[in-house]
Design a protein around this motif. Structure first.
Motif, mmCIF file in Angstrom:
data_model
loop_
_atom_site.group_PDB
_atom_site.id
_atom_site.type_symbol
_atom_site.label_atom_id
_atom_site.label_comp_id
_atom_site.label_asym_id
_atom_site.label_seq_id
_atom_site.Cartn_x
_atom_site.Cartn_y
_atom_site.Cartn_z
ATOM 1 N N GLU A 360 0.970 -1.231 -0.054
ATOM 2 C CA GLU A 360 0.206 -0.076 0.003
ATOM 3 C C GLU A 360 0.928 1.544 -0.090
ATOM 4 O O GLU A 360 0.708 2.205 -0.655
ATOM 5 C CB GLU A 360 -0.878 -0.017 1.246
ATOM 6 N N SER A 397 -4.461 -7.274 -4.239
ATOM 7 C CA SER A 397 -4.082 -5.939 -4.736
ATOM 8 C C SER A 397 -4.380 -5.685 -6.061
ATOM 9 O O SER A 397 -4.786 -4.653 -6.529
ATOM 10 C CB SER A 397 -2.489 -5.858 -4.613
ATOM 11 N N ARG A 399 -7.080 -7.163 -7.836
ATOM 12 C CA ARG A 399 -8.462 -7.005 -7.707
ATOM 13 C C ARG A 399 -8.752 -5.598 -7.524
ATOM 14 O O ARG A 399 -9.613 -5.187 -7.959
ATOM 15 C CB ARG A 399 -9.038 -8.151 -6.555
ATOM 16 N N MET A 400 -8.058 -4.843 -6.711
ATOM 17 C CA MET A 400 -8.343 -3.608 -6.235
ATOM 18 C C MET A 400 -8.237 -2.625 -7.284
ATOM 19 O O MET A 400 -8.765 -1.800 -7.773
ATOM 20 C CB MET A 400 -7.755 -3.126 -5.053
ATOM 21 N N VAL A 401 -6.941 -2.944 -8.070
ATOM 22 C CA VAL A 401 -6.569 -2.187 -9.523
ATOM 23 C C VAL A 401 -7.968 -2.259 -10.206
ATOM 24 O O VAL A 401 -8.419 -1.312 -10.825
ATOM 25 C CB VAL A 401 -5.478 -2.805 -10.066
ATOM 26 N N CYS A 402 -8.520 -3.488 -10.482
ATOM 27 C CA CYS A 402 -9.484 -3.816 -11.427
ATOM 28 C C CYS A 402 -10.665 -3.207 -11.002
ATOM 29 O O CYS A 402 -11.492 -2.488 -11.727
ATOM 30 C CB CYS A 402 -9.751 -5.478 -11.575
ATOM 31 N N ARG A 403 -11.016 -3.395 -9.489
ATOM 32 C CA ARG A 403 -12.177 -2.796 -9.172
ATOM 33 C C ARG A 403 -12.099 -1.308 -9.380
ATOM 34 O O ARG A 403 -13.113 -0.418 -9.557
ATOM 35 C CB ARG A 403 -12.228 -2.947 -7.614
ATOM 36 N N ASP A 404 -10.963 -0.536 -9.137
ATOM 37 C CA ASP A 404 -10.979 1.030 -9.263
ATOM 38 C C ASP A 404 -10.737 1.472 -10.661
ATOM 39 O O ASP A 404 -10.225 2.410 -11.293
ATOM 40 C CB ASP A 404 -9.541 1.452 -8.659
ATOM 41 N N GLY A 405 -11.056 0.203 -11.600
ATOM 42 C CA GLY A 405 -10.930 0.500 -13.194
ATOM 43 C C GLY A 405 -9.607 0.164 -13.961
ATOM 44 O O GLY A 405 -9.796 0.638 -15.416
ATOM 45 N N GLY A 406 -8.801 -0.098 -13.336
ATOM 46 C CA GLY A 406 -7.537 -0.550 -14.006
ATOM 47 C C GLY A 406 -7.488 -2.068 -14.579
ATOM 48 O O GLY A 406 -8.588 -2.800 -14.617
#
Ligand code: FIX
Ligand code: ZN
Length: 434
Positions: A360, A397, A399-406
């Motif tokens: 993070e 980590s 998955r969070m990139v994808c969730r945030d649109g990446g």
């Protein structure tokens, strides 16, 4: 011991969306990439075969590991003084009986022995160690090392080499041939915080030094470092420091560090590894198992990184309470590379906490782990545990990139895993990362 080259996948991200992985494929891909990427183990106490019996391996060494001795003394009536009178074999039998027969091996260190026995299809619930002993006795060290490193997914290990160690020094003086899977490190504990006990050894070796580091002492220490750099070809210099470490201080340690060691590191293009936070020998009756931890004042590190911007520092801190500060300092100083979850921190629950925080705060600009293996086969379970702990964290980590649109591609994951476990260290030690 020559530098080795480490393959680094193509650098730039390929933003073609066809490459991007669906979120439910991330975990499996991360696990596959972790299991197929051979790591560099940048800090161990292992030795190449040239060092003979300094290199520990086999079941008796695995069981008499100081982590297990600490646990043994908690569960056995045996007094440490009696334990030290036993042979290595009898000590191993006592530890097996107490921690694996009379109790369930649930601790990280006891589970490690079980994992190694399982890895070689050896019995894990036997009342004795006969089958395990005959198995290890039948191994030849060179082949065994290759097999163990393959099982551990490790391509290179970095040793801990002490030029003042009475057993190790004669081996180096006789000349040590290179080994493609072992790299050397110039460990300076006896020179730095052990100076008052060891300066006479340098005098005996022909160096004009004195206890107060006056006169030619600094120049002579630099000569000592230059000669050992030429002899060992280390990939870095290293020291473990007590939790009370302060810098700069009006003491011999600070002087040797700033006037000899740091300039020599610059001269030879080597980083300095600082392992900070030991409270040595709080219980000397249990020897190596008698060291503990103390929270360090990391302002010493701040001063080192700021006042020596050309030097590179590989840093591991032992106290859980120091982890956040270390991450923050790494954001302030790009000559600081945090590495590893050292010693008492090398437990899945704590590794998870530390690694999440580092990702993070630092992305992939840190070295997540080193094994600190003292016995060869330990790399098998220590790296298996690291892969098992880091897989879900990395996948989360992404998955969070994808969730945030990446988007995240397999190549991104390959590059990141290689960076975390190979390229960061390779670059930091001036070894080709391509
Ligand atoms: O100073 C160090 O390199 C420590 O890792 C060792 O002293 C310690 O005994 C150890 O084995 C930790 O895992
Ligand atoms: Zn160590």
């Amino acid at each position: 011991m020559e530098a080795t080259s480490f393959k680094q996948p193509a650098t730039g991200r390929n933003f073609c969306s066809t490459d991007s992985l669906p979120a439910d494929h991330l975990q499996a891909t991360v696990e596959e990439v972790l299991s197929t990427t051979p790591f560099i183990d940048m800090h161990t106490h292992l030795f190449s075969p040239a060092f003979g019996r300094l290199g520990l391996w086999g079941i008796d060494e695995l069981l008499t590991y100081h982590y297990l001795e600490a646990e043994f003394f908690r569960s056995s009536e045996m007094k440490p003084e009696r334990y030290w009178t036993l042979t290595r074999r009898d000590r191993a039998d006592a530890i097996w009986q107490t921690l694996f027969v009379e109790n369930t091996p649930v601790s990280e260190a006891t589970r490690g022995v079980i994992a190694v026995l399982r890895a070689f299809d050896l019995p894990t619930e036997s009342p004795d160690l006969d089958e395990a002993r005959s198995f290890f006795q039948a191994q030849t060290i060179d082949g065994h090392i290759r097999k163990v490193f393959e099982m551990a997914g490790v391509r290179t290990v970095v040793m801990t080499n002490d030029p003042l160690d009475p057993e190790e020094r004669p081996v180096w003086m006789k000349g040590v041939g290179g080994h493609s899977q072992f790299q050397a490190v110039l460990r300076l504990d006896r020179i730095l915080w052990g100076w008052s006990n060891h300066w006479r050894q340098l005098v005996a070796q022909g160096y004009e030094v004195d206890e107060s580091v006056s006169g030619k002492s600094i120049a002579e220490v630099r000569r000592f470092l230059a000669e050992w750099q030429a002899r060992m070809r280390p990939v870095y210099m290293a020291v473990s420091l007590p939790y009370t470490f302060q810098f700069p201080e009006n003491d011999v340690l600070s002087r040797l560090l700033s006037e000899a060691v740091l300039p020599s590191c610059l001269e030879f293009g080597l980083p300095l590894s600082l392992m900070i936070g030991v409270r040595r020998q709080v219980n000397p009756r249990i020897r190596l198992a008698g060291d503990a931890v103390g929270r360090a004042d990391l302002i010493a590190l701040e001063n080192l990184c700021r006042d020596h911007p050309e030097n590179r520092f590989l840093v591991s801190v032992l106290s859980r309470e120091n982890q956040h500060e270390l991450c923050v300092y790494a954001r302030k100083f790009n000559n600081l590379m945090p590495f590893g979850c050292w010693w008492f921190l090398n437990n899945p629950s704590i590794v998870e906490e530390i690694t999440r925080e580092r990702i993070e705060l630092l992305g992939t600009s840190f070295i997540p782990q080193h094994s600190d293996a003292r016995v060869l086969e330990q790399v098998i379970y220590k790296w298996r545990n690291t892969r098992a702990t880091l897989g879900p964290i990395l996948a989360e980590s992404y998955r969070m990139v994808c969730r945030d649109g990446g988007n995240v591609s397999r190549r991104d994951i390959e590059r990141d895993v290689n960076r975390l476990f190979c390229a960061n260290f390779a670059r930091w030690t001036n070894q080709r990362a391509d």
